[in-house]
Design an enzyme around this catalytic site. Structure first.
Site, PDB file in Angstrom:
ATOM      1  N   ARG A 124       0.853  -1.185   0.000  1.00 17.62           N
ATOM      2  CA  ARG A 124       0.000   0.000   0.000  1.00 17.62           C
ATOM      3  C   ARG A 124       0.891   1.238   0.000  1.00 17.62           C
ATOM      4  O   ARG A 124       2.089   1.156   0.222  1.00 17.62           O
ATOM      5  CB  ARG A 124      -0.938   0.008   1.195  1.00 17.62           C
ATOM      6  CG  ARG A 124      -0.223  -0.019   2.539  1.00 17.62           C
ATOM      7  CD  ARG A 124      -1.207   0.003   3.686  1.00 17.62           C
ATOM      8  NE  ARG A 124      -0.537   0.063   4.978  1.00 17.62           N
ATOM      9  CZ  ARG A 124      -1.160   0.264   6.135  1.00 17.62           C
ATOM     10  NH1 ARG A 124      -2.471   0.435   6.148  1.00 17.62           N
ATOM     11  NH2 ARG A 124      -0.496   0.317   7.262  1.00 17.62           N
ATOM     12  N   ASN A 162      -5.016   8.193   4.396  1.00 18.87           N
ATOM     13  CA  ASN A 162      -4.865   7.264   5.522  1.00 18.87           C
ATOM     14  C   ASN A 162      -3.399   7.171   5.909  1.00 18.87           C
ATOM     15  O   ASN A 162      -2.548   6.836   5.085  1.00 18.87           O
ATOM     16  CB  ASN A 162      -5.355   5.857   5.147  1.00 18.87           C
ATOM     17  CG  ASN A 162      -5.320   4.911   6.340  1.00 18.87           C
ATOM     18  OD1 ASN A 162      -6.119   5.023   7.260  1.00 18.87           O
ATOM     19  ND2 ASN A 162      -4.369   3.982   6.342  1.00 18.87           N
ATOM     20  N   GLU A 163      -3.106   7.522   7.163  1.00 20.21           N
ATOM     21  CA  GLU A 163      -1.750   7.370   7.709  1.00 20.21           C
ATOM     22  C   GLU A 163      -0.674   7.842   6.722  1.00 20.21           C
ATOM     23  O   GLU A 163       0.237   7.098   6.352  1.00 20.21           O
ATOM     24  CB  GLU A 163      -1.490   5.921   8.122  1.00 20.21           C
ATOM     25  CG  GLU A 163      -2.344   5.468   9.275  1.00 20.21           C
ATOM     26  CD  GLU A 163      -2.019   4.063   9.755  1.00 20.21           C
ATOM     27  OE1 GLU A 163      -2.323   3.732  10.913  1.00 20.21           O
ATOM     28  OE2 GLU A 163      -1.460   3.280   8.951  1.00 20.21           O
ATOM     29  N   GLU A 322      -7.897   4.692  15.266  1.00 21.50           N
ATOM     30  CA  GLU A 322      -7.561   3.269  15.271  1.00 21.50           C
ATOM     31  C   GLU A 322      -6.808   2.906  16.541  1.00 21.50           C
ATOM     32  O   GLU A 322      -5.925   3.644  16.975  1.00 21.50           O
ATOM     33  CB  GLU A 322      -6.655   2.904  14.084  1.00 21.50           C
ATOM     34  CG  GLU A 322      -7.273   2.987  12.717  1.00 21.50           C
ATOM     35  CD  GLU A 322      -6.272   2.532  11.634  1.00 21.50           C
ATOM     36  OE1 GLU A 322      -5.342   1.767  11.963  1.00 21.50           O
ATOM     37  OE2 GLU A 322      -6.416   2.968  10.482  1.00 21.50           O
ATOM     38  N   TRP A 330       1.984  -6.825  12.806  1.00 21.68           N
ATOM     39  CA  TRP A 330       3.155  -6.353  12.084  1.00 21.68           C
ATOM     40  C   TRP A 330       4.426  -6.329  12.910  1.00 21.68           C
ATOM     41  O   TRP A 330       5.448  -5.831  12.447  1.00 21.68           O
ATOM     42  CB  TRP A 330       2.882  -4.968  11.497  1.00 21.68           C
ATOM     43  CG  TRP A 330       2.006  -4.084  12.332  1.00 21.68           C
ATOM     44  CD1 TRP A 330       0.666  -3.914  12.210  1.00 21.68           C
ATOM     45  CD2 TRP A 330       2.408  -3.260  13.433  1.00 21.68           C
ATOM     46  NE1 TRP A 330       0.203  -3.021  13.154  1.00 21.68           N
ATOM     47  CE2 TRP A 330       1.254  -2.601  13.923  1.00 21.68           C
ATOM     48  CE3 TRP A 330       3.637  -3.005  14.053  1.00 21.68           C
ATOM     49  CZ2 TRP A 330       1.273  -1.719  14.991  1.00 21.68           C
ATOM     50  CZ3 TRP A 330       3.663  -2.117  15.124  1.00 21.68           C
ATOM     51  CH2 TRP A 330       2.501  -1.494  15.582  1.00 21.68           C
ATOM     52  N   GLU A 370      -3.375  -8.573   6.774  1.00 18.63           N
ATOM     53  CA  GLU A 370      -3.758  -8.242   8.153  1.00 18.63           C
ATOM     54  C   GLU A 370      -4.742  -9.241   8.751  1.00 18.63           C
ATOM     55  O   GLU A 370      -5.469  -8.925   9.694  1.00 18.63           O
ATOM     56  CB  GLU A 370      -4.337  -6.818   8.194  1.00 18.63           C
ATOM     57  CG  GLU A 370      -3.289  -5.768   7.875  1.00 18.63           C
ATOM     58  CD  GLU A 370      -3.829  -4.348   7.919  1.00 18.63           C
ATOM     59  OE1 GLU A 370      -3.204  -3.512   8.579  1.00 18.63           O
ATOM     60  OE2 GLU A 370      -4.870  -4.092   7.291  1.00 18.63           O
ATOM     61  N   LYS A 371      -4.734 -10.472   8.243  1.00 19.81           N
ATOM     62  CA  LYS A 371      -5.719 -11.443   8.722  1.00 19.81           C
ATOM     63  C   LYS A 371      -5.490 -11.859  10.171  1.00 19.81           C
ATOM     64  O   LYS A 371      -6.411 -12.351  10.835  1.00 19.81           O
ATOM     65  CB  LYS A 371      -5.732 -12.684   7.818  1.00 19.81           C
ATOM     66  CG  LYS A 371      -4.440 -13.476   7.732  1.00 19.81           C
ATOM     67  CD  LYS A 371      -4.603 -14.661   6.776  1.00 19.81           C
ATOM     68  CE  LYS A 371      -3.328 -15.484   6.651  1.00 19.81           C
ATOM     69  NZ  LYS A 371      -2.265 -14.739   5.928  1.00 19.81           N
ATOM     70  N   HIS A 373      -4.494  -9.599  12.454  1.00 23.69           N
ATOM     71  CA  HIS A 373      -4.703  -8.399  13.269  1.00 23.69           C
ATOM     72  C   HIS A 373      -6.055  -8.528  13.962  1.00 23.69           C
ATOM     73  O   HIS A 373      -7.071  -8.829  13.337  1.00 23.69           O
ATOM     74  CB  HIS A 373      -4.690  -7.154  12.373  1.00 23.69           C
ATOM     75  CG  HIS A 373      -4.553  -5.862  13.112  1.00 23.69           C
ATOM     76  ND1 HIS A 373      -5.540  -5.388  13.942  1.00 23.69           N
ATOM     77  CD2 HIS A 373      -3.558  -4.940  13.141  1.00 23.69           C
ATOM     78  CE1 HIS A 373      -5.167  -4.226  14.452  1.00 23.69           C
ATOM     79  NE2 HIS A 373      -3.964  -3.930  13.985  1.00 23.69           N
TER      80      HIS A 373
END
Length: 702
Positions: A124, A162-163, A322, A330, A370-371, A373
């Site tokens: 990303r 985003n971020e 968040e 991560w 991110e599964k 997370h």
């Protein structure tokens, strides 16, 4: 360092115009799931008390599946379902990651690393903020989103990007080079001013024209970059992303002027990606993403970071965009949260000024990076402790809203610990006396040492009004501009009390050394003169690895060689060392009365434990009202207050900082108790490990 003009503060309105309610929600990614799951999601959201979700953060490829072809049908359907269920939408601009068709057609939008290698799609944020091509496509998407949703009653805010900079902070492409040249021309005006700021007479680096300015690209292993150029490239990179954000923001705002806009910062004790205090004025309300640090610093680091966000927001309510219900995905090892920490962490953010508590994400992903997370609905489903805790928290937030917590503000501490993003950038340069120290780690040590004595400090940016506090700590503030040097003089002259530490005031705003002995611009204020630094290291055989102080503490990593002091400077502690070190008897801690105030100087790194031992006597010597009775016995409990504008209502949060049960005095009516219970005498309460008690105290006026 100038103070940018702030946008007017605007907070999102609830769907039913209930201004006193707290927000509770998450990132929601319905496009990851079959549509038959959506109704089940909304049922569970209502059960948990969720009243807002962030949508479409990474949905560009779904919204614009091919160039110029927009598909809003799926997004319209889920927004309608959410809105009818009483759940507002914080709608993303969806520009965070470009789709494959765009990068395939225009690979020139991809950012390049310092060696000139292209960073290809696959994760990303694979775009460069200075690309005019990418800006055109991104703003086209923003315009389409705004036009389509400008009259939608369920959109309560814009989540822009985003971020920013999480992955694409530094770009070394030719686009970035040209933008950096323009940035330097705007900042300095003439190339001679650049040469002066960067000290280019050294190593024949003198520039004749702005076209000769390059980003700090790869120069070979073991070589040293020009520190002035490095510092300005850090500034430029933050500004380049900020400019891109502002372009998105303004495109959305032009079409939807009544919808508040924000973007999610990443403020933490390690979060120096952007100068977030410089970004703060550019949003309608400040938002932050924060993920816990595993281990014994968990709660302290969290409250430190939230306190800093509150300062960046200038004590206005802010949005926790968040955080995690449990493990992230991560880190090398992704620890789960301990029992009670899901609720405790959320209430800690709330206590430090957040009026919105949101998680990443709603439903834990079945696939993708991110599964693993954690989420509000874990892989185990609703019959899980995580979801039960999520519902408990939602119920607590409703109770806080009913009690009037929303809109109250964090009570001001008597102590300010000052943080400076640019000092961290400059002090981490590759050519410094020691790479084991930098500005960034020192503020947290001071914050935690003060907590150990029962004192919660405010963590404040250097641009803020730190000079309104009775006591100010400048922890390794490496850069001290002429403006801030004068400001510090004025503060102490009028009666202020300041503690300055090692590695402070070394250079000016351009990272040019203040001459005449360290710290050059405030030597008179401190009544000392430092001639050399004495770094230490435990891994060099036969070298100096520590220094004992006469107050019983031990210095590591760094000590200043204070060569002289003024006649009216008191020495509070000296070094005790073997004669061969040249440090025996050298002052380590001093105190100087200057005009109406006092200035203390600590010339070494003591760490949290050493600071905790040093602070009680130092605070007594400084004679700061209300802080002379610092007590380690109070350090097991973190006490935070939020107060109403009229001062009548106080909300007291009591957190157990220890790994054993603690007893606290009752102060008011209990609003929430997690791993806490009222004692039989009704005057005290017991907090278990990770326990928190929230009370409301009403001051009655006669």
């Amino acid at each position: 360092m100038s103070k940018p003009e702030r946008r007017p503060y605007r907070w999102p309105s609830h769907l039913k115009k209930q201004a006193s309610k707290l927000w509770y929600g998450c990132d929601y990614n319905p496009d990851q799931w079959p549509e038959e799951v959506w109704d089940e999601d909304i049922r569970l959201m209502n059960q948990a008390g969720v009243n807002v979700v962030a949508l479409a953060v990474f949905s560009w490829s779904r919204i614009e599946p091919s160039e110029g072809v927009f598909d809003f049908d799926w997004l319209d359907r889920i927004i309608a379902k959410l809105g009818k269920a009483g759940i507002g939408v914080n709608l993303a601009s969806a520009t965070a990651s470009p789709p494959a068709w765009l990068t395939q057609s225009h690979p020139e939008i991809l950012w390049k690393d310092e060696r000139g290698d292209t960073v290809w799609p696959g994760a990303r944020q694979h775009w460069r903020p200075t690309s005019p091509v990418f800006r055109t496509y991104a703003l086209k998407l923003c315009k389409a989103m705004a036009e389509h949703y400008k009259d939608n009653p369920y959109v309560v805010a814009w989540h822009v990007g985003n971020e920013y900079g999480c992955h694409n902070r530094f770009d070394y492409s030719d686009d970035a080079m040209r933008a950096f040249q323009r940035w330097c021309k705007h900042r300095y005006g003439t190339i001679d001013a650049v040469n002066e700021a960067w000290g280019t007479s050294f190593w024949a680096q003198r520039l004749n024209d702005f076209s000769q300015i390059l980003p700090p690209r790869y120069i070979g292993e073991g070589n040293f970059q020009n520190p002035g150029r490095l510092l300005d490239f850090e500034r430029f990179s933050s500004d380049a992303l900020k400019e891109f954000f502002m372009a998105e923001r303004d495109t959305l705002a032009k079409i939807t002027p009544d919808i508040p806009l924000t973007t999610n910062f990443m403020v933490s004790s390690e979060g120096f990606i952007m100068d977030y205090d410089d970004w703060g004025p550019q949003v309608d309300f400040v938002s932050n993403d924060h993920y816990f640090m595993p281990g014994e610093s968990h709660l302290d680091e969290l409250t430190y970071s939230s306190g800093l966000v509150d300062s960046i927001a200038r004590r206005k309510p802010w949005w926790l965009m968040e955080h995690s219900t449990s493990a992230v995905n991560w880190r090398p090892i992704n620890f789960r949260k301990e029992p009670g920490q899901l609720v405790r962490d959320a209430l800690a953010h709330l206590s430090l000024g957040a009026d919105a508590i949101c998680y990443f994400q709603w439903r834990q992903s079945q696939s993708g990076a991110e599964k693993f997370h954690s989420a509000m609905v874990p892989h185990a489903g609703e019959d899980s402790q995580v979801f039960r805790d999520v519902c408990e928290l939602g119920n607590d937030l409703v109770g806080f809203s009913d009690a009037g917590l929303a809109g109250t503000v964090l009570d001001k501490s008597p102590v300010a610990v000052v943080l400076d993003y640019e000092s961290e950038w400059a002090s981490k340069h590759s050519s410094v006396p020691s790479k084991n120290v930098s500005h960034g780690t020192e503020p947290l040590d001071w914050y935690r040492a003060l907590l150990d004595l029962g004192i919660r400090a405010d963590v404040v940016p250097v641009r803020s009004d730190w000079d309104t506090y009775p006591l100010v700590v400048l922890p390794s503030l490496y850069l001290l501009s002429r403006e801030n040097s004068e400001r510090l003089h004025d503060y102490v002259a009028k009666g202020g009390k300041v503690i300055v530490t090692y590695l402070s005031g070394i250079s000016d705003a351009h990272d040019r050394i203040w001459l005449g002995g360290y710290p050059g611009s405030i030597r008179d204020l401190l009544g000392i003169k430092i001639e050399e630094f004495a770094p230490m290291d435990q891994h060099v055989e036969g070298g100096m690895d520590h220094l004992d102080l006469t107050n019983g503490t031990v210095a590591h990593d760094w000590a200043d060689v204070i060569a002289s002091i003024s006649d009216d400077t008191r020495i509070l502690a000296r070094y005790q060392a073997d004669s061969w070190t040249g440090m025996d008897g050298i002052p380590a801690l001093t105190l100087h009365d200057w005009k109406q105030g006092k200035a203390a100087y600590l010339g070494c790194r003591l760490g949290r434990e050493g600071l905790k031992k040093t602070l009680p006597e130092l605070l007594k010597a400084l004679k700061v009202e209300g802080l002379q009775e610092a007590d380690e016995a109070r350090g097991d409990v973190l006490r935070v207050e939020r107060v109403s504008e009229d001062g009548r209502n106080r909300f007291v949060f009591l957190f157990n900082r220890s790994h054993h049960q603690v007893q606290v005095d009752r102060e008011g009516s209990v609003l929430a108790a997690s791993l806490a219970w009222e004692d039989t005498d009704a005057k005290t309460a017991t907090l278990d490990v990770n326990g928190v008690l929230v009370e409301k105290v009403v001051t009655r006026r006669h």
